[in-house]
Design a protein around this motif. Structure first.
Motif, PDB file in Angstrom:
ATOM      1  N   ASP A 100     -11.987  12.118  52.526  1.00 55.48           N
ATOM      2  CA  ASP A 100     -12.119  11.691  51.123  1.00 55.48           C
ATOM      3  C   ASP A 100     -11.050  12.323  50.237  1.00 55.48           C
ATOM      4  O   ASP A 100     -10.920  11.963  49.076  1.00 55.48           O
ATOM      5  CB  ASP A 100     -13.539  11.933  50.581  1.00 55.48           C
ATOM      6  CG  ASP A 100     -13.868  13.407  50.407  1.00 55.48           C
ATOM      7  OD1 ASP A 100     -13.077  14.255  50.849  1.00 55.48           O
ATOM      8  OD2 ASP A 100     -14.939  13.707  49.836  1.00 55.48           O
ATOM      9  N   LEU A 101     -10.316  13.281  50.791  1.00 59.86           N
ATOM     10  CA  LEU A 101      -9.166  13.823  50.060  1.00 59.86           C
ATOM     11  C   LEU A 101      -8.045  14.079  51.050  1.00 59.86           C
ATOM     12  O   LEU A 101      -8.187  14.879  51.978  1.00 59.86           O
ATOM     13  CB  LEU A 101      -9.529  15.133  49.337  1.00 59.86           C
ATOM     14  CG  LEU A 101      -8.347  15.736  48.557  1.00 59.86           C
ATOM     15  CD1 LEU A 101      -7.997  14.893  47.342  1.00 59.86           C
ATOM     16  CD2 LEU A 101      -8.638  17.171  48.138  1.00 59.86           C
ATOM     17  N   LEU A 102      -6.940  13.388  50.837  1.00 55.76           N
ATOM     18  CA  LEU A 102      -5.796  13.568  51.725  1.00 55.76           C
ATOM     19  C   LEU A 102      -4.788  14.456  50.993  1.00 55.76           C
ATOM     20  O   LEU A 102      -4.301  14.099  49.920  1.00 55.76           O
ATOM     21  CB  LEU A 102      -5.176  12.209  52.060  1.00 55.76           C
ATOM     22  CG  LEU A 102      -4.087  12.230  53.139  1.00 55.76           C
ATOM     23  CD1 LEU A 102      -4.668  12.670  54.473  1.00 55.76           C
ATOM     24  CD2 LEU A 102      -3.457  10.852  53.286  1.00 55.76           C
ATOM     25  N   ILE A 103      -4.511  15.622  51.600  1.00 52.27           N
ATOM     26  CA  ILE A 103      -3.591  16.573  50.987  1.00 52.27           C
ATOM     27  C   ILE A 103      -2.262  16.428  51.715  1.00 52.27           C
ATOM     28  O   ILE A 103      -2.070  16.955  52.814  1.00 52.27           O
ATOM     29  CB  ILE A 103      -4.153  18.006  51.085  1.00 52.27           C
ATOM     30  CG1 ILE A 103      -5.557  18.049  50.447  1.00 52.27           C
ATOM     31  CG2 ILE A 103      -3.210  19.001  50.437  1.00 52.27           C
ATOM     32  CD1 ILE A 103      -6.389  19.254  50.860  1.00 52.27           C
ATOM     33  N   ALA A 104      -1.382  15.633  51.129  1.00 49.34           N
ATOM     34  CA  ALA A 104      -0.131  15.250  51.796  1.00 49.34           C
ATOM     35  C   ALA A 104       0.975  16.205  51.349  1.00 49.34           C
ATOM     36  O   ALA A 104       1.324  16.243  50.171  1.00 49.34           O
ATOM     37  CB  ALA A 104       0.222  13.815  51.449  1.00 49.34           C
ATOM     38  N   LEU A 105       1.520  16.980  52.280  1.00 47.75           N
ATOM     39  CA  LEU A 105       2.458  18.040  51.941  1.00 47.75           C
ATOM     40  C   LEU A 105       3.794  17.831  52.645  1.00 47.75           C
ATOM     41  O   LEU A 105       3.880  17.963  53.866  1.00 47.75           O
ATOM     42  CB  LEU A 105       1.865  19.402  52.350  1.00 47.75           C
ATOM     43  CG  LEU A 105       0.439  19.684  51.848  1.00 47.75           C
ATOM     44  CD1 LEU A 105      -0.106  20.950  52.493  1.00 47.75           C
ATOM     45  CD2 LEU A 105       0.408  19.787  50.340  1.00 47.75           C
ATOM     46  N   GLY A 106       4.809  17.467  51.897  1.00 47.96           N
ATOM     47  CA  GLY A 106       6.137  17.283  52.487  1.00 47.96           C
ATOM     48  C   GLY A 106       6.171  16.180  53.519  1.00 47.96           C
ATOM     49  O   GLY A 106       6.726  16.348  54.602  1.00 47.96           O
ATOM     50  N   VAL A 141      -5.582  10.901  47.011  1.00 42.18           N
ATOM     51  CA  VAL A 141      -4.390  11.477  47.642  1.00 42.18           C
ATOM     52  C   VAL A 141      -3.697  12.439  46.684  1.00 42.18           C
ATOM     53  O   VAL A 141      -3.429  12.099  45.528  1.00 42.18           O
ATOM     54  CB  VAL A 141      -3.403  10.370  48.069  1.00 42.18           C
ATOM     55  CG1 VAL A 141      -2.100  10.976  48.594  1.00 42.18           C
ATOM     56  CG2 VAL A 141      -4.031   9.468  49.128  1.00 42.18           C
ATOM     57  N   ILE A 142      -3.439  13.647  47.193  1.00 43.06           N
ATOM     58  CA  ILE A 142      -2.566  14.588  46.498  1.00 43.06           C
ATOM     59  C   ILE A 142      -1.252  14.573  47.270  1.00 43.06           C
ATOM     60  O   ILE A 142      -1.252  14.756  48.494  1.00 43.06           O
ATOM     61  CB  ILE A 142      -3.159  16.016  46.512  1.00 43.06           C
ATOM     62  CG1 ILE A 142      -4.469  16.055  45.733  1.00 43.06           C
ATOM     63  CG2 ILE A 142      -2.154  17.022  45.946  1.00 43.06           C
ATOM     64  CD1 ILE A 142      -5.229  17.367  45.895  1.00 43.06           C
ATOM     65  N   HIS A 143      -0.152  14.331  46.595  1.00 43.34           N
ATOM     66  CA  HIS A 143       1.130  14.272  47.303  1.00 43.34           C
ATOM     67  C   HIS A 143       2.094  15.310  46.722  1.00 43.34           C
ATOM     68  O   HIS A 143       2.472  15.209  45.556  1.00 43.34           O
ATOM     69  CB  HIS A 143       1.726  12.869  47.202  1.00 43.34           C
ATOM     70  CG  HIS A 143       2.915  12.647  48.087  1.00 43.34           C
ATOM     71  ND1 HIS A 143       3.633  11.476  48.110  1.00 43.34           N
ATOM     72  CD2 HIS A 143       3.510  13.446  49.011  1.00 43.34           C
ATOM     73  CE1 HIS A 143       4.613  11.574  48.985  1.00 43.34           C
ATOM     74  NE2 HIS A 143       4.570  12.765  49.540  1.00 43.34           N
ATOM     75  N   VAL A 144       2.449  16.270  47.545  1.00 42.37           N
ATOM     76  CA  VAL A 144       3.423  17.286  47.138  1.00 42.37           C
ATOM     77  C   VAL A 144       4.744  16.977  47.826  1.00 42.37           C
ATOM     78  O   VAL A 144       4.801  16.882  49.063  1.00 42.37           O
ATOM     79  CB  VAL A 144       2.961  18.705  47.549  1.00 42.37           C
ATOM     80  CG1 VAL A 144       4.009  19.742  47.150  1.00 42.37           C
ATOM     81  CG2 VAL A 144       1.610  19.035  46.930  1.00 42.37           C
ATOM     82  N   ASP A 145       5.804  16.783  47.061  1.00 43.21           N
ATOM     83  CA  ASP A 145       7.111  16.545  47.660  1.00 43.21           C
ATOM     84  C   ASP A 145       8.206  16.960  46.691  1.00 43.21           C
ATOM     85  O   ASP A 145       8.035  16.865  45.473  1.00 43.21           O
ATOM     86  CB  ASP A 145       7.286  15.082  48.047  1.00 43.21           C
ATOM     87  CG  ASP A 145       8.294  14.913  49.180  1.00 43.21           C
ATOM     88  OD1 ASP A 145       7.854  14.673  50.323  1.00 43.21           O
ATOM     89  OD2 ASP A 145       9.515  15.049  48.941  1.00 43.21           O
ATOM     90  N   ILE A 146       9.319  17.412  47.242  1.00 42.99           N
ATOM     91  CA  ILE A 146      10.417  17.851  46.380  1.00 42.99           C
ATOM     92  C   ILE A 146      11.233  16.664  45.874  1.00 42.99           C
ATOM     93  O   ILE A 146      11.967  16.772  44.903  1.00 42.99           O
ATOM     94  CB  ILE A 146      11.312  18.874  47.110  1.00 42.99           C
ATOM     95  CG1 ILE A 146      12.172  19.635  46.097  1.00 42.99           C
ATOM     96  CG2 ILE A 146      12.168  18.194  48.176  1.00 42.99           C
ATOM     97  CD1 ILE A 146      12.674  20.958  46.566  1.00 42.99           C
ATOM     98  N   PRO A 197     -11.980  17.107  52.949  1.00 41.26           N
ATOM     99  CA  PRO A 197     -10.553  17.304  52.707  1.00 41.26           C
ATOM    100  C   PRO A 197      -9.774  17.323  54.025  1.00 41.26           C
ATOM    101  O   PRO A 197     -10.311  17.712  55.071  1.00 41.26           O
ATOM    102  CB  PRO A 197     -10.498  18.677  52.020  1.00 41.26           C
ATOM    103  CG  PRO A 197     -11.713  19.398  52.512  1.00 41.26           C
ATOM    104  CD  PRO A 197     -12.769  18.347  52.756  1.00 41.26           C
ATOM    105  N   TYR A 198      -8.515  16.911  53.957  1.00 40.55           N
ATOM    106  CA  TYR A 198      -7.725  16.757  55.185  1.00 40.55           C
ATOM    107  C   TYR A 198      -6.267  17.019  54.850  1.00 40.55           C
ATOM    108  O   TYR A 198      -5.705  16.392  53.944  1.00 40.55           O
ATOM    109  CB  TYR A 198      -7.901  15.313  55.670  1.00 40.55           C
ATOM    110  CG  TYR A 198      -7.625  15.080  57.136  1.00 40.55           C
ATOM    111  CD1 TYR A 198      -8.431  15.659  58.111  1.00 40.55           C
ATOM    112  CD2 TYR A 198      -6.586  14.239  57.543  1.00 40.55           C
ATOM    113  CE1 TYR A 198      -8.212  15.411  59.461  1.00 40.55           C
ATOM    114  CE2 TYR A 198      -6.363  13.992  58.886  1.00 40.55           C
ATOM    115  CZ  TYR A 198      -7.177  14.574  59.844  1.00 40.55           C
ATOM    116  OH  TYR A 198      -6.958  14.327  61.169  1.00 40.55           O
TER     117      TYR A 198
END
Lengths: 576, 178
Positions: free
Chosen positions: A272-278, A298-303, A207-208
């Motif tokens: 193997d997992l990109l935790i993309a935050l804002g 890819v997990i992408h968290v964005d408003i 994870p990253y």
């Protein structure tokens, strides 16, 4: 008590209600009524020397505080001068409200003196803009402007106010409610998606965390740190996200991207997992999209829902405010921890081993020389003096990248940087805005010799306000970043990049009644920086650094993120 | 490929510019655009036909929904919807072909809205292909002048309209600081 007020006073009442304590501006013909009202109002007005810098300073203030920065300009040229600052705030999602005067409503469209279609010109430069032609709408619009600027994905909002509105009289009633039916902001992330995200995080072997400006906008630094520690995974902060996770945190790798560290970029490539935050998967981070994080889900968290899937289609999108999403996510992560944390521990240990190996293989290390000041050396010394605490406002170019590489930011909102637009001339007004917000903090302004001259008028503002900003000019005699590209990609044909006739900074500082010093040798560097810090007022340092130093590592534009050009042996450029 | 976008937006100055700006900034050429207010006079309904790269359609819709004045933007290209266009056509006629033209217009559901010795003004509605044929047939009879309305569309799916609720503004409030 009568509540009959001029438009100008109604405007100031609204600003007071919004908690505004300072306006960066420049007066003119149609804003005269406003300036007459400012004369005896407790809100401070900082007179800048060019309207573009009013917008930059307001953004510097906003970046340093999280509050809405306010700038003000007159109609016509005043308003058009603001536009670069507006676009800058737009690309970096910085909350500012710009107030502009407009010619009287009867004169609009007649090519009146200092008339420009500010409303039309700034439409694509702002998150939203307004034209106020009726005093009855003024208070509501001002509050709507602040609401839009500061909520959701923050951004610049411009309110163009005609002179007759500023001069007119109306009964002022405080606004109790605003209604923007089309302005939908999703703050709470979807609970099911959050649970799935937590499961994916524990299931991942490599994870990253890829954290950006959204962490700062949401004030989600504590939640980010919690997440990184719970998962115990490596994390990178983008140029906009520096300080989101303390630079001294053991899990923090560095900035990724075009001038990110080798480890940061290899981590991006191999995770193997990109935790993309804002973040917005900017091209300066991803390089060639097709080969960006090719092995990762890819997990992408964005408003902003429009960011989801714009550049990289995520496997799991979560639309919401980073602070709220992360705090819920952390709860679920901890809930699942006893059951799931042990599953991949060997893989995760190997992942950390790989990260540390990359860091050791090509560390980001400053370069020193006995006879000249290396730019990296300059940043190294500033970093030591800052201790992770000082506010650093940078301009755009090589110095910006070296500062991002070598200066540590342990607190959010201490790194003030024009990221998306890359506006030269931002550094000094940005520092003025930050120092106005934090009069007791150490504020460095680091510029190149190019960008410094773009902001030259603001030396007067600096001296005028007595702001103790330490202006450090990394002077290599060139527009260094453009020269670097000419060196690497245009056969070193150095075209229009040499900056001759740089002013004598000691004389220049003296002309403004402030202190300045030229620093030539490595031995002088630390004493000079200390002298600048000891000075209670502003200080200019012209630090002469190696002329032909390039920023490395470098992912060439359009290149894959794991295909970095590493530091020399590189042929040293020779001027033609 | 042509995309049909239906927008519900606030009837405010500049709202149209925000929507079209989003397309023109990408260099897209708008094929047709119609806009008029709805039953609620504070709102407008807009139908846009525009050529958008198929990969970017979803993004364009999201960015339109992001506009403060837009209440709802939807892509009608691949969803059940009725799409119609209207054409107003002026044709010069002779005494000999008057009746033939009227008969022909009737086949296309055309209606005479003005008649004089020189000719007719005809009105027809339908899907764009049908109207193309109508125009071609009329052209074969003589000199014509045509004005088309551009596409208007109505979705046949009931879409829930999600609106932001009013936000109270408490007294002495200050903007959140971090």
């Amino acid at each position: 008590m009568s509540n009959l007020m001029s438009g100008a006073r109604i405007l100031l009442e609204c600003l007071t209600r919004e908690g505004v304590d300072v306006i960066f501006g420049y007066p003119g013909g149609v804003t005269l009524p406003l300036y007459d009202a400012i004369y005896d109002n407790p809100i401070r007005h900082v007179l800048v020397r060019h309207e573009e810098n009013a917008a930059f300073a307001a953004a510097g203030y906003a970046r340093a505080t999280g509050k809405v920065g306010v700038c003000c300009a007159t109609s016509g040229p005043g308003a058009t001068n603001l536009t670069t600052g507006l676009v800058d705030a737009m690309l970096d999602s910085i909350p500012i409200v710009a107030l502009t005067g407009q010619v009287s409503s009867k004169l609009i469209g007649t090519d009146a003196f200092q008339e420009a279609d500010t409303f039309g010109i700034t439409r694509p430069c702002t998150k939203h803009n307004f034209l106020v032609k009726d005093i009855k709408d003024l208070a509501l619009i001002v509050h709507e402007a602040f609401h839009i600027a500061s909520t959701g994905r923050p951004g610049p909002v411009l309110v163009d106010i005609t002179k007759d509105v500023l001069m007119g009289m109306a009964h002022y009633a405080p606004v109790n409610e605003i209604h923007l039916p089309g302005y939908k902001v999703v703050t709470e992330g979807h609970a099911g998606q959050i649970r799935r995200a937590a499961q994916m995080m524990w299931e991942a072997e490599r994870p990253y965390v890829y954290a950006g400006g959204g962490i700062l906008a949401a004030s989600a630094s504590p939640e980010l740190q919690d997440l990184v520690e719970t998962l115990d995974c490596p994390a990178v902060c983008t140029l906009m996200g520096l300080g989101g996770l303390p630079g001294s945190h053991p899990n923090f790798i560095s900035m990724p991207g075009m001038h990110g560290s080798y480890a940061a970029n290899m981590g991006m490539y191999e995770c193997d997992l990109l935790i993309a935050l804002g973040v917005r998967f900017d091209d300066r981070v991803t390089g060639r999209l097709a080969s960006f994080a090719p092995h990762a889900r890819v997990i992408h968290v964005d408003i902003d829902p429009a960011e989801i899937g714009k550049n990289r289609v995520p496997d799991l999108p979560i639309v919401g405010d980073a602070k709220r999403v992360l705090s819920k996510l952390n709860r679920v992560l901890k809930e699942l921890e006893p059951e799931m944390a042990g599953k991949n521990s060997a893989g995760r240990k190997a992942w950390w081993g790989q990260m540390r190996a990359w860091q050791a293989e090509h560390p980001l290390e400053p370069v020193f020389a006995a006879d000249e000041i290396k730019p990296q050396h300059l940043m190294y010394e500033i970093n030591k003096l800052s201790g992770g605490k000082a506010i650093v406002s940078v301009d755009v170019g090589q110095h910006q990248m070296w500062a991002a590489q070598f200066i540590r930011f342990d607190e959010p909102r201490t790194w003030i940087c024009s990221g998306g637009l890359g506006s030269m001339g931002f550094g000094l007004p940005g520092a003025i805005g930050a120092q106005m917000a934090h009069p007791d903090k150490t504020v460095f302004c680091i510029c190149g010799d190019g960008g410094f001259q773009m902001a030259l008028p603001e030396l007067a503002t600096l001296a005028n306000q007595g702001l103790p900003v330490k202006v450090v000019i990394m002077n290599n005699g060139y527009l260094g970043m453009v020269r670097q590209w000419q060196d690497l990609f245009y056969n070193n044909r150095l075209s229009a990049v040499q900056i001759e006739c740089f002013p004598n900074i000691e004389l220049l500082a003296a002309a403004y009644g402030i202190k300045g010093r030229i620093v030539q040798s490595p031995a002088e560097l630390v004493p000079a920086l200390r002298a600048a810090l000891d000075e209670p007022g502003p200080y200019l340092l012209d630090v002469r650094v190696t002329q032909f130093e390039n920023v490395y590592p470098m992912v060439p534009a359009g290149g894959a993120i794991n295909e970095m050009v590493l530091a020399p042996p590189q042929p040293v450029a020779v001027p033609k | 490929m042509l995309m049909t976008i239906s927008l519900l937006m606030e009837n405010k100055p500049g709202a149209l510019m925000r929507v079209t700006g989003l397309l023109s900034s990408r260099g897209y050429n708008i094929e047709s655009l119609t806009v008029a207010r709805t039953l609620d006079p504070s709102l407008s309904r807009m139908t846009i036909t525009v050529d958008v790269d198929s990969r970017l359609r979803a993004l364009v819709i999201k960015q339109m929904n992001r506009l403060v004045n837009v209440l709802q933007a939807a892509d009608l290209s691949d969803s059940p919807a009725v799409m119609r266009e209207m054409v107003l056509l002026r044709i010069r006629v002779t005494m000999e072909n008057r009746t033939a033209i009227l008969k022909e217009a009737e086949i296309f559901g055309g209606r005479v809205v003005d008649s004089s010795v020189e000719g007719f003004a005809l009105e027809a509605t339908g899907d764009p292909e049908k109207l193309e044929e109508f125009i071609a047939v009329m052209e074969s009879y003589g000199e014509i002048e045509v004005t088309r309305s551009g596409m208007v569309a109505v979705s046949l799916e009931a879409k829930r309209l999600r609106l932001a609720p009013p936000i109270p503004k408490s007294h002495g409030e200050t903007v959140e600081a971090s």
